[in-house]
Write a protein that holds these residues in place. Structure first.
Motif, PDB file in Angstrom:
ATOM      1  N   ASN A  28       0.835  -1.203   0.000  1.00  0.00           N
ATOM      2  CA  ASN A  28       0.000   0.000   0.000  1.00  0.00           C
ATOM      3  C   ASN A  28       0.870   1.252   0.000  1.00  0.00           C
ATOM      4  O   ASN A  28       1.612   1.488   0.953  1.00  0.00           O
ATOM      5  CB  ASN A  28      -0.929   0.016   1.211  1.00  0.00           C
ATOM      6  N   MET A  29       0.783   2.022  -1.070  1.00  0.00           N
ATOM      7  CA  MET A  29       1.481   3.300  -1.150  1.00  0.00           C
ATOM      8  C   MET A  29       0.517   4.393  -0.691  1.00  0.00           C
ATOM      9  O   MET A  29      -0.469   4.692  -1.364  1.00  0.00           O
ATOM     10  CB  MET A  29       1.959   3.569  -2.577  1.00  0.00           C
ATOM     11  N   THR A  30       0.793   4.964   0.467  1.00  0.00           N
ATOM     12  CA  THR A  30      -0.069   6.003   1.008  1.00  0.00           C
ATOM     13  C   THR A  30       0.284   7.361   0.408  1.00  0.00           C
ATOM     14  O   THR A  30       1.291   7.513  -0.280  1.00  0.00           O
ATOM     15  CB  THR A  30       0.062   6.056   2.535  1.00  0.00           C
ATOM     16  N   ASN A  31      -0.565   8.348   0.685  1.00  0.00           N
ATOM     17  CA  ASN A  31      -0.363   9.711   0.185  1.00  0.00           C
ATOM     18  C   ASN A  31      -0.240   9.749  -1.338  1.00  0.00           C
ATOM     19  O   ASN A  31       0.477  10.575  -1.899  1.00  0.00           O
ATOM     20  CB  ASN A  31       0.876  10.357   0.809  1.00  0.00           C
ATOM     21  N   ALA A  32      -0.936   8.832  -2.003  1.00  0.00           N
ATOM     22  CA  ALA A  32      -0.934   8.793  -3.463  1.00  0.00           C
ATOM     23  C   ALA A  32      -2.110   9.613  -3.981  1.00  0.00           C
ATOM     24  O   ALA A  32      -3.261   9.360  -3.609  1.00  0.00           O
ATOM     25  CB  ALA A  32      -1.036   7.356  -3.953  1.00  0.00           C
ATOM     26  N   ASP A  33      -1.824  10.566  -4.826  1.00  0.00           N
ATOM     27  CA  ASP A  33      -2.858  11.488  -5.297  1.00  0.00           C
ATOM     28  C   ASP A  33      -3.475  11.013  -6.615  1.00  0.00           C
ATOM     29  O   ASP A  33      -4.667  10.756  -6.694  1.00  0.00           O
ATOM     30  CB  ASP A  33      -2.263  12.885  -5.456  1.00  0.00           C
ATOM     31  N   ARG A  34      -2.653  10.893  -7.671  1.00  0.00           N
ATOM     32  CA  ARG A  34      -3.161  10.495  -8.977  1.00  0.00           C
ATOM     33  C   ARG A  34      -2.174   9.555  -9.660  1.00  0.00           C
ATOM     34  O   ARG A  34      -0.969   9.565  -9.355  1.00  0.00           O
ATOM     35  CB  ARG A  34      -3.387  11.716  -9.886  1.00  0.00           C
ATOM     36  N   GLN A  35      -2.705   8.750 -10.574  1.00  0.00           N
ATOM     37  CA  GLN A  35      -1.871   7.889 -11.416  1.00  0.00           C
ATOM     38  C   GLN A  35      -2.096   8.254 -12.869  1.00  0.00           C
ATOM     39  O   GLN A  35      -3.237   8.340 -13.326  1.00  0.00           O
ATOM     40  CB  GLN A  35      -2.204   6.411 -11.203  1.00  0.00           C
ATOM     41  N   ALA A  36      -1.010   8.455 -13.583  1.00  0.00           N
ATOM     42  CA  ALA A  36      -1.068   8.744 -15.016  1.00  0.00           C
ATOM     43  C   ALA A  36      -0.281   7.674 -15.756  1.00  0.00           C
ATOM     44  O   ALA A  36       0.840   7.333 -15.364  1.00  0.00           O
ATOM     45  CB  ALA A  36      -0.491  10.123 -15.313  1.00  0.00           C
ATOM     46  N   THR A  37      -0.878   7.131 -16.820  1.00  0.00           N
ATOM     47  CA  THR A  37      -0.235   6.055 -17.578  1.00  0.00           C
ATOM     48  C   THR A  37      -0.277   6.372 -19.066  1.00  0.00           C
ATOM     49  O   THR A  37      -1.342   6.654 -19.621  1.00  0.00           O
ATOM     50  CB  THR A  37      -0.951   4.705 -17.328  1.00  0.00           C
ATOM     51  N   ILE A  38       0.882   6.322 -19.697  1.00  0.00           N
ATOM     52  CA  ILE A  38       0.964   6.497 -21.140  1.00  0.00           C
ATOM     53  C   ILE A  38       1.330   5.147 -21.755  1.00  0.00           C
ATOM     54  O   ILE A  38       2.156   4.413 -21.206  1.00  0.00           O
ATOM     55  CB  ILE A  38       1.995   7.581 -21.526  1.00  0.00           C
ATOM     56  N   GLY A  39       0.673   4.804 -22.848  1.00  0.00           N
ATOM     57  CA  GLY A  39       0.901   3.509 -23.464  1.00  0.00           C
ATOM     58  C   GLY A  39       1.115   3.603 -24.958  1.00  0.00           C
ATOM     59  O   GLY A  39       0.492   4.428 -25.641  1.00  0.00           O
ATOM     60  N   GLY A  40       1.993   2.772 -25.458  1.00  0.00           N
ATOM     61  CA  GLY A  40       2.229   2.664 -26.895  1.00  0.00           C
ATOM     62  C   GLY A  40       1.950   1.245 -27.350  1.00  0.00           C
ATOM     63  O   GLY A  40       2.168   0.285 -26.598  1.00  0.00           O
ATOM     64  N   GLU A  41       1.463   1.080 -28.573  1.00  0.00           N
ATOM     65  CA  GLU A  41       1.106  -0.247 -29.082  1.00  0.00           C
ATOM     66  C   GLU A  41       1.393  -0.328 -30.577  1.00  0.00           C
ATOM     67  O   GLU A  41       1.345   0.684 -31.291  1.00  0.00           O
ATOM     68  CB  GLU A  41      -0.376  -0.544 -28.821  1.00  0.00           C
ATOM     69  N   ALA A  42       1.691  -1.527 -31.021  1.00  0.00           N
ATOM     70  CA  ALA A  42       1.924  -1.770 -32.442  1.00  0.00           C
ATOM     71  C   ALA A  42       1.511  -3.196 -32.765  1.00  0.00           C
ATOM     72  O   ALA A  42       1.601  -4.092 -31.926  1.00  0.00           O
ATOM     73  CB  ALA A  42       3.390  -1.541 -32.812  1.00  0.00           C
ATOM     74  N   MET A  43       1.041  -3.398 -34.001  1.00  0.00           N
ATOM     75  CA  MET A  43       0.620  -4.728 -34.443  1.00  0.00           C
ATOM     76  C   MET A  43       0.838  -4.844 -35.939  1.00  0.00           C
ATOM     77  O   MET A  43       0.578  -3.905 -36.693  1.00  0.00           O
ATOM     78  CB  MET A  43      -0.863  -4.948 -34.106  1.00  0.00           C
TER      79      MET A  43
END
Length: 424
Positions: free
Chosen positions: A236-251
């Motif tokens: 558990n990571m306390t004092n966590a405000d927001r999570q942002a995730t950037i993703g790249g994909e190729a097929m």
């Protein structure tokens, strides 16, 4: 609960009476809406060759294997009146709602629409693809750990058959006590080559959401859905405000071959927690590369920025696939402090959730139009720093271990997995 048992009975009955076709079962036209019925039933088996952690879900039964009904989904869909479409889905096994939304196509173009309700958020090629056509039994580490699945919200999409941009705003999951945290997301997809049996696809996504209750925990099973433990885990990571995730994909699809890859980088904003040794922010990453070969020669389609799986060319003998996937995840963002007093706060600067790499070899058999059989072998290579504290001497250690202390531990199990699937 009674509702779950009743719903599952209906789903199993539908399997028995459904015609031998992959398409949904047409029911009726109600209020100018063409109503149809779909379903999916999956049963899984996992056999564990444990190394450090005991992956058996019931560690007290003495078995090294688990089996479980994985999904029992029923879905009602409607087309019309006019440009409206709607869907109502429920998983009787998990006792939760699936897609529950309404869509309005703007100008009659299927790639230009607004959508309200619960739906998959615009991120992750694998997450957006149909569950019944997963290439491997367990979704990739990056998908299960960082992908944002179904949430209540609103979305807008614009594009054509070769490209598209989707934006959304979302909140909690519809089923009580599941995923929370409001946020927004966007995904763009582009296919510079889009021909029958020849597709080149690229995608980029971004999601940003509130962690809710200011606590976040990121962890992953070793590509085995029935594993009783996550062998990489931030705690558990306390004092966590927001999570942002950037993703790249190729097929890339070329005839009976498909090569696919995704990578995500997640950043967690943590406000000042009063500990000068602890970093305020946390970064993690994960990705995979997979290859699939349709031995019997079929190729994939492409629609709305995701691949579509074909029916067997010869239903009697079915479609056979061979697959190979490499997964990696890194939940370490910090370092151990040599010689520090043995307390959780002083032993680690940052977060050490562990690293894991897996190789998965699989064979799939699509028999006729409604049956699928899968067999996977997974080999795991992982390491994680475990902490023993005076207050909780072995709190961070697996239940079957009482000897390891403050040091990095390797855990390299292997898993044999099987799945039987019925769908219509």
């Amino acid at each position: 609960m009674n509702l779950r048992r009743h719903t599952l009975s209906v789903a199993l009955l539908a399997v028995l009476i459904a015609p031998a076709a992959h398409a949904e079962v047409a029911l009726d036209v109600i209020a100018d809406s063409e109503v149809s019925f779909e379903g999916l039933v999956q049963a899984d088996f996992n056999k564990f060759d444990n190394d450090f952690a005991n992956l058996n879900g019931d560690a007290l039964d003495g078995s090294d294997a688990d089996q479980e009904l994985r999904r029992a989904e029923i879905v009602l869909k409607g087309k019309g009146p006019g440009n409206f479409e709607w869907v109502l889905g429920y998983d009787a096994k998990a006792d939760k709602y699936l897609d529950v939304n309404a869509k309005y196509k703007l100008g009659g173009n299927g790639n230009h629409f607004v959508q309200l309700g619960q739906f998959k958020q615009p991120n992750s090629l694998e997450e957006l693809s149909s569950t019944k056509n997963n290439d491997f039994i367990s979704k990739a580490l990056v998908t299960n750990t960082f992908g944002v699945a179904r949430r209540l919200g609103a979305a807008y999409r614009f594009g054509d058959v070769n490209w598209g941009v989707t934006t959304s705003y979302f909140g909690r999951e519809m089923t009580r006590n599941l995923a929370h945290g409001s946020g927004f997301g966007a995904r763009g997809n582009w296919a510079p080559i889009n021909e029958t049996g020849n597709v080149l696809h690229f995608g980029l996504s971004y999601v940003d959401y509130d962690t809710d209750a200011d606590t976040l925990r990121l962890r992953a099973r070793p590509n085995a859905d029935l594993a009783g433990q996550r062998i990489v885990d931030t705690g558990n990571m306390t004092n966590a405000d927001r999570q942002a995730t950037i993703g790249g994909e190729a097929m890339w699809i070329s005839g009976p071959f498909k090569l696919q890859t995704e990578y995500m980088q997640a950043s967690v904003d943590r406000y000042n927690n009063g500990n000068p040794r602890q970093s305020n922010d946390f970064d993690a990453s994960s990705g995979y590369v997979s290859g699939l070969w349709n031995i019997t020669g079929e190729s994939w389609g492409y629609k709305d920025g995701v691949p579509t799986t074909p029916l067997p060319n010869n239903p009697g003998s079915g479609m056979w696939q061979l697959g190979l996937r490499y997964d990696t995840i890194d939940l370490n963002d910090g370092n151990a402090i040599p010689g520090a007093t043995p307390t959780a706060a002083s032993l680690v600067n940052g977060v050490l959730g562990g690293e894991m790499d897996t190789w998965t070899v699989g064979v799939n058999w699509y028999w006729r139009s409604n049956f699928k059989f899968m067999l996977n072998y997974v080999k795991v290579d992982s390491s994680r720093y475990f902490i023993r504290t005076p207050a909780a001497p072995y709190a961070a250690l697996p239940a079957n271990n009482n000897m390891l202390v403050n040091r990095e531990v390797d855990d390299n199990p292997s898993i044999l997995e099987a799945r039987v699937q019925f769908y219509w």
